[in-house]
Structures are given as structure tokens and as C-alpha cells.
Design an enzyme around this catalytic site. Sequence first.
Site, short mmCIF file in Angstrom:
data_model
loop_
_atom_site.label_atom_id
_atom_site.label_comp_id
_atom_site.label_asym_id
_atom_site.label_seq_id
_atom_site.Cartn_x
_atom_site.Cartn_y
_atom_site.Cartn_z
N GLU A 124 107.55 -35.73 104.16
CA GLU A 124 106.84 -36.69 103.47
C GLU A 124 107.22 -38.03 103.91
O GLU A 124 107.12 -39.04 102.89
CB GLU A 124 106.92 -36.26 101.83
CG GLU A 124 107.21 -35.17 101.56
CD GLU A 124 106.94 -35.02 100.00
OE1 GLU A 124 108.18 -35.06 99.23
OE2 GLU A 124 105.92 -34.44 99.55
N ASP A 165 104.48 -35.56 107.65
CA ASP A 165 105.22 -34.23 107.69
C ASP A 165 105.70 -33.74 106.57
O ASP A 165 105.51 -34.19 105.58
CB ASP A 165 106.32 -34.73 108.77
CG ASP A 165 107.31 -35.78 107.90
OD1 ASP A 165 107.05 -36.47 107.25
OD2 ASP A 165 108.64 -35.23 108.25
C1 NOJ Z 1 110.93 -37.98 98.63
C2 NOJ Z 1 110.54 -36.98 99.43
O1 NOJ Z 1 110.24 -35.78 99.00
C3 NOJ Z 1 111.72 -36.73 100.48
O2 NOJ Z 1 111.25 -35.88 101.52
C4 NOJ Z 1 111.92 -38.26 101.22
O3 NOJ Z 1 112.91 -38.30 102.23
C5 NOJ Z 1 111.81 -39.42 100.16
N1 NOJ Z 1 111.37 -39.28 99.20
C6 NOJ Z 1 111.79 -40.69 100.72
O4 NOJ Z 1 110.53 -40.92 101.38
C1 NOJ Z 2 111.36 -33.13 99.43
C2 NOJ Z 2 111.32 -32.32 100.71
O1 NOJ Z 2 111.46 -33.27 101.71
C3 NOJ Z 2 110.10 -31.85 100.77
O2 NOJ Z 2 109.58 -31.02 101.76
C4 NOJ Z 2 109.85 -30.81 99.51
O3 NOJ Z 2 108.41 -30.60 99.56
C5 NOJ Z 2 109.87 -31.87 98.38
N1 NOJ Z 2 111.27 -32.34 98.43
C6 NOJ Z 2 109.79 -30.90 97.04
O4 NOJ Z 2 110.90 -29.91 97.03
#
Ligand code: NOJ
Ligand code: NOJ
Length: 473
Positions: free
Chosen positions: A201, A198
Site C-alpha cells: 500500500e 502494491d
Molecule cells: C499502513 C500500510 O498498511 C503499510 O503497509 C504501510 O507500510 C504503512 N501504512 C505506511 O504507508
Molecule cells: C499492512 C500490509 O502492508 C498490507 O499488505 C495488509 O493488507 C495490511 N497491513 C492489513 O493486514
Amino acid sequence: MKICMVLMAFFSIQITFAHELGQDVSRWSQDQFEIAKTRLMQNVSPKGAIPGSVVASPSKDSPNYYYNWVRDAGLVMLTINRLRTFSTSQEEQDFYLRQLFDYVDVTRIHQSMRTAAGLGEVKFYVNGAPFTGPWGRPQNDGPAIRALTLTKLANYLMEHEGEAYVRSMLYDSKQPTESVIKKDLEYVSHNWKNHDFDLWEEIMGHHFFTRLLQRRALLEGAKLAKRLGDMGAGEWYASQAQALEVALNLHWDENAGFFRATQNRVAGIDYKQGMDSSVIIAIINSADAQDTAFSIKDDRFMSSLYKMKNTFSGIYSINSRFPDMGTAIGRYPEDRYDGYSTGKLGNPWFITTAAFASYYYKLAKALKKDGSIKVTKRNREFLNQALTLTMTGHFLQVNQVLGSNDSIFSLLLEGLIKSGDSYVERIRFHAHSDGSLSEQMNRETGYMQGAEHLTWSYSSFINVYLNRQEALR
Ligand code: NOJ
Ligand code: NOJ
């Protein structure tokens, strides 16, 4: 008589106050709009990067966001394209157009890389190489957002003597293709049924956000394909968009009153109940006035937003400590990512709070254009909540139909704008006084945290501003 006077005085104070609040929001958002554009551009093609690259944030450690995420970059370029259409200065328009041409060039590089997840690869270094460490891949929203953004560029160029460029660089009608839009559309149309991670991520399955953007990309792509004479492909993209519509409707949960974010989870985190504000980010970025299947006016979005607003106002203490503004909104209630690591307590984010503001403004604009709305079981509470901001004591009943001649209809529009403004107040309250925006605001202290100068935060605010302008027109 006396009571009446007091009441009238009370109301007039309230109304003046609300009016001034509106002016205040206007002034602040105008300033913040300028700041957001400057800050956003600092993250586009930064020194040393391939032109057209967008870093998610200048932050290189804790957290390291110094990558070109395909999703973030696509949404940022969508905003840049919107800025281009809004600008009245030729110089500015040319500037934005150059950014989009650079984006095409860097996209060609990204698409040509050998990656672990094909076009579903998530993020690239600023030198164009894919990130190869462990990550939640593929993420198939990226190619859809990119195709959608570039299709808007293609349509513009078709009308401005750019057909040759469109046919060679953007959409060449060949199979296999070297052109950027067609490459992404082929990928999306053949892979949307597969599981992917999703936008946050974290979870592998089928996602409402991803699917809604894939559907919009395929619908716009189908039109472009047909316009360029690639009829068979046009039919194919349209048929896959149709199938996505069916799949998307299965995310609606009538009893819960919201669209569930994920179905068919196969891997990743397992503690989500399904409520997720990405549903609102999805509709504000993909809604089209001609679309009857998923529109801003769809009462299922109003219901989803209403439910989420109530849930989020209960979990973040900044919402009860500073109650005189819109609710600070997080990604989803069970979130454990605090901007640095997981296993913590999640917080409200700027992009999600901004998405709520944008939703209200876009809805106000759409309803104004329609001149009517029917109150339903699904949207009644949402609409009544907006109406309370006008302090007129009106309550709507299910099946009531409001037309543009009804005074309540204009009050409702006013209430929707005020609701949007209340979220702008919330953003303003937690933003740095110099207008800087990070990723999150601490749920207890309200101070910003997570990646600094998050490009997506600025991008989402720019859209809030533009949506507000359109709603007030
Ligand atoms: C970094 C991701 O970008 C974020 O969306 C996520 O919650 C954390 N890692 C943990 O998986
Ligand atoms: C974490 C977010 O969850 C994700 O959607 C995003 O792409 C990355 N950070 C980078 O901003």
C-alpha cells in the site's frame, strides 16, 4: 584413525541433532497448526460483522486493523479452502464450506458498493461499507485473489452437484454480470495495465506480486469460463494472461539476480531499490504444477530468494544474534513501517518468513515429483546453501544434472526440507509461547510488534504446515 573416529562421532552427533531438530519441528508445527486454525477463525465473521467478513486483526487502535482488507481476506479464504480439501472429517469440510459460502455473500455486498476505486477498493468496515478516508488506492491484487479463491470453490461445486449455484452466484456468463467471479475477472482483465498501489500500500506502479496473481486468476478463470460455455470470455481472459506473462518477464533483472517488485513507479515512496519478498509470497500462492512460464522450480525464484536471504541476514541484528535458525525476513530492505507508523525502522515479518519456509517445502515436493534437477548459474548457490544443511560437504557445479538415482539428489531434498524447518524454528523462536502471532518481530530485540493476532500471519503458518506435510509425503 583417531581423527577419523572423532570425525565420525562428530558427524553422528550432528546428524542425530539434526534429526531431533526435525522431530521437534514436527511436533511444534503440529501444535502451532491447531492454534493457528483457532486464532484464524476468531477473525472470520467476528461478532457484529457481516458473516464471511475477515478482519485483518482484532486490533482496533495503534494500529487499527479492524477492517476487511480485500487482499488479506482473499488469502485467508484461499487457506480456508485448502483446509477444506485437506480435512478428512465431513463435519470440518462442511464447516469450511459454510465459511466460503458466507464469503460469497459478503463479496456480493462489497462488489455492489459505490467506492472511490471501483473493485480496486482496498478495505471495508465489518458492516460492509467501504473505508472512504485517504488511502493508497486502487489495489488491484484484491479482486484477482478473490476470483482465484472463488474459482477453486466453483470447480469443487461443479463436481459436487453445485452447478446451479455456480451458474447463478459465481459465474453467470452474462455481460454486465452480477456474479462474483465474472465481475472480478472482467475488472482484472480490463484494468491490469493501469497503475495501482502494491500489496504494501505504498507505491503506485506495476507490481510483480499483483501481476502474478492476476495472471493466475485469469488462467483459472479462462478454464472455468470455457467449462461453463462462455467461450469468448474464456479466450479473452487467456489472452490477457498471456500478455501478463510477457509483462512479468520484464521484472527479471539478470544482473541483480532477482525479480524487481515494481516497474513504472508513478507515485508513492521513492526509496526502494526493487528487492522485495512479496515475489516469494506471489509464487507460493499462485504456482501451478502444469505452468511452464512461472513455476516453483523456476531458477529465477531460487536466485531471488537466495539474494534476499543474504541481504536480510545482514540488516536485522536478530539474525546475527540468534544465528542457528533460518533468516528472519522483512518486506524489503528499505522498509520504514514498524507496525505502528512510518519513518521508523522496518522489521522482519511472520508472513514473509513463513513464505520462505513454504517456498522450500513446495520446491522439495516439486523436485521429488520430477525426479531430477539441472544446476544452473542462477540456482547453484541457492541449492548449495540448502545442501550445506545436510553436512555432507557436497558442492554442485553448473550444468550438473541430478537424477533420482543420485545420492546427492536425495540429500538435496533433505537439505530443502531442513531449510524449510530452519524458518519454522525462526517463527517459533519469535512467536509468543502461547502460539500468538503479531505482524512483525523487532529487528533488535526479537519481540513481536505491530497488529496482534494478525490473521494473515496465522494463515501463512497454516500453509507452512500443509506444505511441509505435502513435502514429507
Ligand atoms: C499502513 C500500510 O498498511 C503499510 O503497509 C504501510 O507500510 C504503512 N501504512 C505506511 O504507508
Ligand atoms: C499492512 C500490509 O502492508 C498490507 O499488505 C495488509 O493488507 C495490511 N497491513 C492489513 O493486514
